[in-house]
Scaffold this motif. Sequence first.
Motif, PDB file in Angstrom:
ATOM      1  N   GLY A  45       0.835  -1.202   0.000  1.00 20.48           N
ATOM      2  CA  GLY A  45       0.000   0.000   0.000  1.00 20.48           C
ATOM      3  C   GLY A  45       0.866   1.247   0.000  1.00 20.48           C
ATOM      4  N   THR A  70      -2.517  -0.522   4.300  1.00 20.31           N
ATOM      5  CA  THR A  70      -2.537   0.617   5.216  1.00 20.31           C
ATOM      6  C   THR A  70      -1.628   1.702   4.671  1.00 20.31           C
ATOM      7  OG1 THR A  70      -2.672  -1.031   6.959  1.00 20.31           O
ATOM      8  CG2 THR A  70      -2.298   1.249   7.643  1.00 20.31           C
ATOM      9  N   SER A 438      11.937   1.801   2.199  1.00 20.11           N
ATOM     10  CA  SER A 438      11.008   2.546   3.047  1.00 20.11           C
ATOM     11  C   SER A 438      11.489   2.477   4.494  1.00 20.11           C
ATOM     12  CB  SER A 438       9.608   1.950   2.901  1.00 20.11           C
ATOM     13  OG  SER A 438       8.720   2.578   3.792  1.00 20.11           O
TER      14      SER A 438
HETATM   15  P1  GDP Z   1       0.211  -4.311   2.405  1.00 21.93           P
HETATM   16  O1  GDP Z   1      -1.031  -5.119   2.438  1.00 21.93           O
HETATM   17  O2  GDP Z   1       1.313  -5.031   1.694  1.00 21.93           O
HETATM   18  O3  GDP Z   1       0.005  -2.916   1.941  1.00 21.93           O
HETATM   19  O4  GDP Z   1       0.734  -4.202   3.892  1.00 21.93           O
HETATM   20  P2  GDP Z   1      -0.061  -3.703   5.190  1.00 21.93           P
HETATM   21  O5  GDP Z   1      -0.698  -2.404   4.933  1.00 21.93           O
HETATM   22  O6  GDP Z   1      -0.893  -4.782   5.748  1.00 21.93           O
HETATM   23  O7  GDP Z   1       1.138  -3.574   6.192  1.00 21.93           O
HETATM   24  C1  GDP Z   1       2.062  -2.649   6.050  1.00 21.93           C
HETATM   25  C2  GDP Z   1       2.110  -1.851   7.333  1.00 21.93           C
HETATM   26  O8  GDP Z   1       3.411  -1.411   7.496  1.00 21.93           O
HETATM   27  C3  GDP Z   1       1.245  -0.621   7.324  1.00 21.93           C
HETATM   28  O9  GDP Z   1       0.754  -0.371   8.606  1.00 21.93           O
HETATM   29  C4  GDP Z   1       2.188   0.465   6.909  1.00 21.93           C
HETATM   30  O10 GDP Z   1       1.855   1.752   7.381  1.00 21.93           O
HETATM   31  C5  GDP Z   1       3.428   0.002   7.535  1.00 21.93           C
HETATM   32  N1  GDP Z   1       4.640   0.376   6.825  1.00 21.93           N
HETATM   33  C6  GDP Z   1       4.861   0.396   5.475  1.00 21.93           C
HETATM   34  N2  GDP Z   1       6.133   0.752   5.229  1.00 21.93           N
HETATM   35  C7  GDP Z   1       6.713   0.952   6.431  1.00 21.93           C
HETATM   36  C8  GDP Z   1       8.042   1.301   6.838  1.00 21.93           C
HETATM   37  O11 GDP Z   1       8.946   1.478   6.038  1.00 21.93           O
HETATM   38  N3  GDP Z   1       8.271   1.360   8.185  1.00 21.93           N
HETATM   39  C9  GDP Z   1       7.314   1.134   9.119  1.00 21.93           C
HETATM   40  N4  GDP Z   1       7.638   1.221  10.399  1.00 21.93           N
HETATM   41  N5  GDP Z   1       6.052   0.803   8.766  1.00 21.93           N
HETATM   42  C10 GDP Z   1       5.774   0.704   7.447  1.00 21.93           C
END
Ligand code: GDP
Length: 450
Positions: A45, A70, A438
């Motif tokens: 996301g 998210t 990221s």
């Molecule tokens: P998706 O389904 O692959 O988009 O993944 P999710 O949204 O379920 O999980 C990703 C989570 O990791 C989200 O809460 C993001 O805000 C968070 N996130 C994404 N990139 C980073 C990062 O570089 N660092 C941190 N700490 N959180 C991240």
Amino acid sequence: MTGARPVSLLERRGPGYVAVPMKAIREEAACTVVAGCQWGDEGKGKVVDVLAGGVDVVARYQGGANAGHTVHVGDRRIVLHQVPSGVLRPGKRCLLGNGVVLDVNRFFAEVDGLAERGLDPGGRIGVSDRAHVVFPYHKALDAAAEEAARRKIGTTGRGIGPAYESKAGRRGVRVADLLDRAHAAEGVGRGIAWARARLRELGADPGRAGTVAGALALARRLPSVATDVGDEIARALAAGRRVLLEGAQGTALDVDHGSYPYVTSSNTTAGAAAVGVGIGPTAIDSVIGVVKAYTTRVGNGPLPTAFGPAMDERIRELGAEFGATTGRPRRCGWFDAVLAAYSARVNGLTGIAVTKLDVLDTLAELKIATGYRTGGEARSLFPACVRDLERAEPVYETLPGWRTPTTGARSMNDLPANARAYLHRIEELVGAPIAMVSVGTRRSQVIRAR
Ligand code: GDP
């Protein structure tokens, strides 16, 4: 395509790098796929949100309301299930391809929720007229099958699996069918009759399949969004516009290439992107694979590089590893280069996006799995048989940690040397250049290839 050049965030490759025949990343790529390369939840996301700034159209190619992306924009945390993450960028056309199974009510609830928060997707959203619809009877079947199963898959219970089964079994009802009122009742009626029989077999109440009238009511708002997604994308590309195709879940959950049967019901890998939106594979010229800097898994099934309990809890807290859709705690483990290299091959990656590097900032040392030992024999290929995956003992190499915050880094040079070395090793082992790193949840917390 002119101006193609390999882009890597790292200046040099290590001696162990094996060049896989693949196209170079094209910064000016017209059509890019973003696919998860682990067990989902890789942070697709966020990566799509960042990349969407430079494209005109974002389309989802598979999955359904079981996906949860998210994205943090400013102080807002927005969880998207069906609407593509590109919706958070004003003016971008956001499409759901034919490969998606559509939960109509949840979809419109999500659209309305975005509008209430001032992010009105208005006329920017379209749904393929060839997408299959998830009906209440699919959800009833999902719940009943999971209750009855000896070996539980750990589904999200959203009817996704049964909807894809209906599709493959040629019992499905698509958006275009539902809009054709004269014929819709017949198709839905057949679906309900089939579901009632199946529910009885499972020992569940057939009444849970719902009614024809209830199913037909789902058509109400569909005319405003139904479109020929393949045609739209082809026209956009022909007009020189840029398109991003967004996958859900990850390679290890792909129904063909994942840890079968602990997988989702669709093809999550980049090859499915063309099929799932209705264009040819030759239209795609870049594939970005998203990997977390470590590994997580939600639901049942093996996770070879799983941490022990203390480390599991520590990383779960640091990385907020709880499912965006279900809130289920995710199991956490070391970076699995066996899986990531396999994903690079299956998806034909032209670049990698590594997310959540910052979550590892406090560790004294880190491990990377470079092989699996199964019955004394070490191998570097991801096994086809889930029992081999269950028995696999990872072969690790250990790297020193950096114990410095990386959240403020905006270029590779801002990162501590040990963090660069860790990324460098991942790039070598995976065999694709790192295009993005990221280092936090925010849009700005990213290092990009220039
Ligand atoms: P998706 O389904 O692959 O988009 O993944 P999710 O949204 O379920 O999980 C990703 C989570 O990791 C989200 O809460 C993001 O805000 C968070 N996130 C994404 N990139 C980073 C990062 O570089 N660092 C941190 N700490 N959180 C991240």
